[in-house]
Design a protein around this motif. Structure first.
Motif, PDB file in Angstrom:
ATOM      1  N   PRO A 100      49.633  30.095  10.703  1.00 55.42           N
ATOM      2  CA  PRO A 100      48.386  30.627  11.135  1.00 55.42           C
ATOM      3  C   PRO A 100      47.600  32.241  10.536  1.00 55.42           C
ATOM      4  O   PRO A 100      48.198  32.886   9.397  1.00 55.42           O
ATOM      5  N   PHE A 101      46.070  31.541  10.475  1.00 55.98           N
ATOM      6  CA  PHE A 101      45.513  32.499   9.415  1.00 55.98           C
ATOM      7  C   PHE A 101      44.990  33.786  10.199  1.00 55.98           C
ATOM      8  O   PHE A 101      45.079  33.648  11.846  1.00 55.98           O
ATOM      9  N   ASP A 102      44.853  34.836  10.440  1.00 60.90           N
ATOM     10  CA  ASP A 102      43.795  35.950  11.238  1.00 60.90           C
ATOM     11  C   ASP A 102      42.098  35.176  11.313  1.00 60.90           C
ATOM     12  O   ASP A 102      42.069  35.478  12.336  1.00 60.90           O
ATOM     13  N   ALA A 103      42.114  35.112  10.368  1.00 59.91           N
ATOM     14  CA  ALA A 103      40.180  33.898  11.099  1.00 59.91           C
ATOM     15  C   ALA A 103      39.600  33.322  10.557  1.00 59.91           C
ATOM     16  O   ALA A 103      40.603  32.810   9.029  1.00 59.91           O
ATOM     17  N   ILE A 104      39.399  32.164  10.568  1.00 59.42           N
ATOM     18  CA  ILE A 104      38.955  31.197  10.006  1.00 59.42           C
ATOM     19  C   ILE A 104      37.695  31.083  10.368  1.00 59.42           C
ATOM     20  O   ILE A 104      37.172  31.337  11.853  1.00 59.42           O
ATOM     21  N   ILE A 105      37.229  30.880   9.046  1.00 58.25           N
ATOM     22  CA  ILE A 105      35.747  30.947   9.467  1.00 58.25           C
ATOM     23  C   ILE A 105      34.766  29.591   9.031  1.00 58.25           C
ATOM     24  O   ILE A 105      35.180  29.183   8.519  1.00 58.25           O
ATOM     25  N   ILE A 106      33.670  29.214   9.624  1.00 56.41           N
ATOM     26  CA  ILE A 106      33.225  27.549  10.034  1.00 56.41           C
ATOM     27  C   ILE A 106      32.392  28.070   9.133  1.00 56.41           C
ATOM     28  O   ILE A 106      30.656  28.349   9.774  1.00 56.41           O
ATOM     29  N   GLY A 107      31.764  27.506   8.242  1.00 60.66           N
ATOM     30  CA  GLY A 107      30.754  27.483   7.041  1.00 60.66           C
ATOM     31  C   GLY A 107      31.089  28.477   6.012  1.00 60.66           C
ATOM     32  O   GLY A 107      30.933  29.804   6.709  1.00 60.66           O
ATOM     33  N   GLY A 108      30.815  28.080   5.155  1.00 58.87           N
ATOM     34  CA  GLY A 108      30.519  29.418   3.728  1.00 58.87           C
ATOM     35  C   GLY A 108      29.426  29.210   2.919  1.00 58.87           C
ATOM     36  O   GLY A 108      29.895  29.069   1.469  1.00 58.87           O
ATOM     37  N   SER A 109      28.482  29.871   3.304  1.00 61.08           N
ATOM     38  CA  SER A 109      27.325  29.970   3.175  1.00 61.08           C
ATOM     39  C   SER A 109      27.559  31.323   3.016  1.00 61.08           C
ATOM     40  O   SER A 109      28.264  32.227   3.788  1.00 61.08           O
ATOM     41  N   TYR A 110      25.955  31.713   2.988  1.00 62.06           N
ATOM     42  CA  TYR A 110      25.823  33.484   2.713  1.00 62.06           C
ATOM     43  C   TYR A 110      26.328  34.618   3.963  1.00 62.06           C
ATOM     44  O   TYR A 110      27.159  35.050   4.150  1.00 62.06           O
ATOM     45  N   SER A 111      25.834  33.619   5.357  1.00 64.34           N
ATOM     46  CA  SER A 111      26.916  34.465   6.596  1.00 64.34           C
ATOM     47  C   SER A 111      28.108  34.440   6.470  1.00 64.34           C
ATOM     48  O   SER A 111      28.913  35.540   6.621  1.00 64.34           O
ATOM     49  N   GLY A 144      29.039  21.961   2.309  1.00 64.46           N
ATOM     50  CA  GLY A 144      29.107  21.816   1.767  1.00 64.46           C
ATOM     51  C   GLY A 144      27.599  20.909   1.911  1.00 64.46           C
ATOM     52  O   GLY A 144      26.878  20.933   1.585  1.00 64.46           O
ATOM     53  N   ASN A 145      26.552  22.040   2.827  1.00 69.08           N
ATOM     54  CA  ASN A 145      25.061  21.562   3.071  1.00 69.08           C
ATOM     55  C   ASN A 145      24.307  22.664   3.698  1.00 69.08           C
ATOM     56  O   ASN A 145      24.061  22.697   4.759  1.00 69.08           O
ATOM     57  N   PRO A 146      23.519  23.637   3.128  1.00 72.77           N
ATOM     58  CA  PRO A 146      23.082  25.025   3.537  1.00 72.77           C
ATOM     59  C   PRO A 146      21.566  23.965   3.511  1.00 72.77           C
ATOM     60  O   PRO A 146      21.286  23.235   3.157  1.00 72.77           O
ATOM     61  N   CYS A 147      20.951  25.097   4.688  1.00 71.29           N
ATOM     62  CA  CYS A 147      19.955  24.440   4.818  1.00 71.29           C
ATOM     63  C   CYS A 147      18.867  24.960   4.307  1.00 71.29           C
ATOM     64  O   CYS A 147      17.455  24.594   3.830  1.00 71.29           O
ATOM     65  N   ASN A 148      18.493  25.632   2.984  1.00 70.00           N
ATOM     66  CA  ASN A 148      18.210  25.827   1.714  1.00 70.00           C
ATOM     67  C   ASN A 148      18.260  25.129   0.903  1.00 70.00           C
ATOM     68  O   ASN A 148      17.456  25.608  -0.315  1.00 70.00           O
ATOM     69  N   ALA A 149      19.179  23.827   0.401  1.00 67.80           N
ATOM     70  CA  ALA A 149      19.210  23.540  -0.243  1.00 67.80           C
ATOM     71  C   ALA A 149      18.166  23.042  -1.483  1.00 67.80           C
ATOM     72  O   ALA A 149      17.976  22.828  -2.789  1.00 67.80           O
ATOM     73  N   GLN A 150      16.957  22.280  -1.129  1.00 66.60           N
ATOM     74  CA  GLN A 150      16.094  21.631  -1.712  1.00 66.60           C
ATOM     75  C   GLN A 150      15.096  22.176  -2.075  1.00 66.60           C
ATOM     76  O   GLN A 150      13.917  22.145  -2.765  1.00 66.60           O
ATOM     77  N   THR A 151      15.071  24.574  -2.184  1.00 63.27           N
ATOM     78  CA  THR A 151      14.019  25.021  -2.041  1.00 63.27           C
ATOM     79  C   THR A 151      14.337  25.131  -3.742  1.00 63.27           C
ATOM     80  O   THR A 151      16.124  25.477  -3.749  1.00 63.27           O
ATOM     81  N   PRO A 152      13.838  25.347  -4.687  1.00 59.88           N
ATOM     82  CA  PRO A 152      14.473  25.104  -6.201  1.00 59.88           C
ATOM     83  C   PRO A 152      14.194  27.011  -6.277  1.00 59.88           C
ATOM     84  O   PRO A 152      15.389  27.085  -6.594  1.00 59.88           O
ATOM     85  N   PHE A 153      13.715  28.406  -5.922  1.00 58.87           N
ATOM     86  CA  PHE A 153      13.664  29.371  -5.499  1.00 58.87           C
ATOM     87  C   PHE A 153      14.259  30.231  -4.569  1.00 58.87           C
ATOM     88  O   PHE A 153      13.239  29.519  -3.936  1.00 58.87           O
ATOM     89  N   SER A 154      15.265  31.224  -4.615  1.00 57.91           N
ATOM     90  CA  SER A 154      15.217  31.770  -3.486  1.00 57.91           C
ATOM     91  C   SER A 154      14.513  33.170  -3.749  1.00 57.91           C
ATOM     92  O   SER A 154      14.966  34.064  -4.240  1.00 57.91           O
ATOM     93  N   HIS A 155      13.496  33.831  -2.757  1.00 64.58           N
ATOM     94  CA  HIS A 155      13.155  34.985  -2.528  1.00 64.58           C
ATOM     95  C   HIS A 155      13.590  36.093  -1.609  1.00 64.58           C
ATOM     96  O   HIS A 155      13.373  35.918  -0.794  1.00 64.58           O
ATOM     97  N   ASN A 156      13.240  37.311  -2.219  1.00 70.26           N
ATOM     98  CA  ASN A 156      12.729  38.127  -0.937  1.00 70.26           C
ATOM     99  C   ASN A 156      14.431  38.994  -0.747  1.00 70.26           C
ATOM    100  O   ASN A 156      15.003  39.482   0.368  1.00 70.26           O
ATOM    101  N   PHE A 157      15.629  38.409  -1.495  1.00 76.00           N
ATOM    102  CA  PHE A 157      16.535  39.483  -1.477  1.00 76.00           C
ATOM    103  C   PHE A 157      17.081  39.974  -2.265  1.00 76.00           C
ATOM    104  O   PHE A 157      16.593  39.295  -3.308  1.00 76.00           O
ATOM    105  N   ILE A 158      17.275  41.224  -1.490  1.00 76.40           N
ATOM    106  CA  ILE A 158      17.298  42.212  -3.120  1.00 76.40           C
ATOM    107  C   ILE A 158      18.792  42.063  -4.078  1.00 76.40           C
ATOM    108  O   ILE A 158      19.520  41.546  -3.650  1.00 76.40           O
ATOM    109  N   THR A 159      17.802  42.315  -5.371  1.00 71.59           N
ATOM    110  CA  THR A 159      19.589  41.862  -6.688  1.00 71.59           C
ATOM    111  C   THR A 159      19.252  40.744  -7.083  1.00 71.59           C
ATOM    112  O   THR A 159      19.802  39.828  -8.297  1.00 71.59           O
ATOM    113  N   GLN A 160      18.704  39.750  -6.420  1.00 74.03           N
ATOM    114  CA  GLN A 160      18.764  38.108  -6.037  1.00 74.03           C
ATOM    115  C   GLN A 160      17.728  37.050  -6.006  1.00 74.03           C
ATOM    116  O   GLN A 160      17.683  36.578  -6.566  1.00 74.03           O
ATOM    117  N   ASP A 161      16.348  38.483  -6.490  1.00 75.28           N
ATOM    118  CA  ASP A 161      15.054  37.438  -6.305  1.00 75.28           C
ATOM    119  C   ASP A 161      14.723  36.613  -7.158  1.00 75.28           C
ATOM    120  O   ASP A 161      14.446  37.220  -8.201  1.00 75.28           O
TER     121      ASP A 161
END
Ligand SMILES: Cc1cc2nc3c(=O)[nH]c(=O)nc-3n(C[C@H](O)[C@H](O)[C@H](O)COP(=O)(O)OP(=O)(O)OC[C@H]3O[C@@H](n4cnc5c(N)ncnc54)[C@H](O)[C@@H]3O)c2cc1C
Length: 303
Positions: A8-19, A40-57
């Motif tokens: 057993p694991f301490d925790a299982i995280i379902i969904g391995g994107s940002y959150s 492997g199917n995050p909601c922003n997959a089609q957007t070419p560039f991501s903005h407004n997250f500091i250090t990764q703009d």
């Protein structure tokens, strides 16, 4: 089906994107044995560039999550599997999670499953989604500043977006795609700001590789356009929260408290599935809170 539930694991995280990856980092740094399952199917997959997250703009969305995964996996108690969780149930020990090929068990669960956008029946909408048909002025509005802009929304949502977007472009109109539903004073406010309302049904968004050039209406008329703001309806990406009997809010999000605990003991939720504040920054924040609060719960149960 392979039964891996005897480890057993301490925790299982379902969904391995940002959150989910943010939650994994907090747990890995607390020496917790964690399994991340991701389809492997995050909601922003089609957007070419991501903005407004500091250090990764301005980075590609997949580049941000690739770095996040690499950093989470540096912690040796964190494991990642590209598998979809299909079933979840409470057990005496904690929880049992099934994928198509394996069964796992854990003391706690984090749901980081995101949401799925439901596109209107308009030709070209899907192809332009995240490129020139956008959901959020903070994420992509700056790139379209002062360009020919339309908002596809009605009522309170439309009026609210009109206020936000007018700050980015004054060449602005509201497309209600049916009868407009604004009170008189809002119509007069919109008129004063030169924001026209078009009620005609939209039939097509003309585009080249997702970059829109024209909007075509049912009466045969058309308007040249560069960007369309369109917050679509959504559904939960996964029914695992429903299987575990988690409560939902009126807006369709998983109900959580300020520590990201759901209504079911031992189950946490983070990211888009439990908040209308849809951004990477917010998903990373709520993921981190859920990871640290899950760890605290384990500490309190065992200290
Ligand atoms: C088109 C678009 C553009 C955007 N642009 C920006 C931007 O520029 N800046 C910004 O800050 N935000 C942006 N956002 C918002 C941002 O992408 C989201 O807030 C963020 O992706 C939410 O992260 P999340 O981890 O909650 O969910 P997601 O990133 O959607 O990931 C959920 C993950 O869970 C997995 N999953 C679901 N169900 C299961 C299951 N049963 N088993 C295993 N895995 C499962 C999915 O496959 C997916 O990988 C954008 C959103 C969209 C739609």
């Amino acid at each position: 089906m392979k039964n891996s539930s005897n480890q057993p694991f301490d925790a299982i995280i379902i969904g391995g994107s940002y959150s989910g990856l943010s939650a994994a980092m907090a747990l890995g740094r607390s020496l917790r044995k964690v399994l991340i399952l991701d389809s492997g199917n995050p909601c922003n997959a089609q957007t070419p560039f991501s903005h407004n997250f500091i250090t990764q703009d301005g980075k590609k969305p997949a580049e941000i999550s690739k770095t996040a995964l690499e950093q989470a996996l540096k912690y040796e108690t964190v494991t990642f599997l590209q598998q979809k969780a299909t079933e979840a149930k409470k057990t005496d020990f904690g929880f049992e999670i099934k994928t198509e090929t394996e069964i796992f068990s854990s003391k706690k669960i984090i749901l980081a499953t995101g949401i799925r956008d439901l596109f209107p029946d308009i030709k070209g909408f899907k192809e332009c989604w995240g490129i020139s048909v956008i959901h959020c002025p903070y994420c992509h509005g700056y790139e379209f500043r002062n360009q020919k802009t339309a908002i596809l929304a009605n009522g309170e949502k439309g009026f609210h977006l009109a206020g936000l977007v007018r700050n980015l472009s004054q060449d602005l109109m509201l497309l209600t795609n049916g009868k407009a539903e604004f009170p008189e004073e809002q119509i007069s406010d919109l008129k004063k700001k030169n924001i026209s309302i078009v009620e005609e049904k939209i039939t097509e968004i003309v585009h080249r590789e997702g970059n829109l050039s024209e909007i075509i209406f049912a009466d045969g008329t058309s308007l040249p356009m560069n960007v369309l703001y369109a917050p679509p309806a959504f559904e939960q990406h996964s029914d695992i929260a429903a299987q575990l009997n988690c409560e939902y809010t009126e807006t369709g999000h998983i109900k959580t408290d300020s520590f990201q605990k759901t209504s079911v003991d031992g189950v946490f939720a983070c990211g888009d599935n439990s908040s209308p504040m849809r951004s990477i920054a917010h998903s990373v924040y709520t993921g981190s809170v859920s990871g640290s609060m899950l760890n605290l719960q384990l500490v309190q149960e065992n200290f």
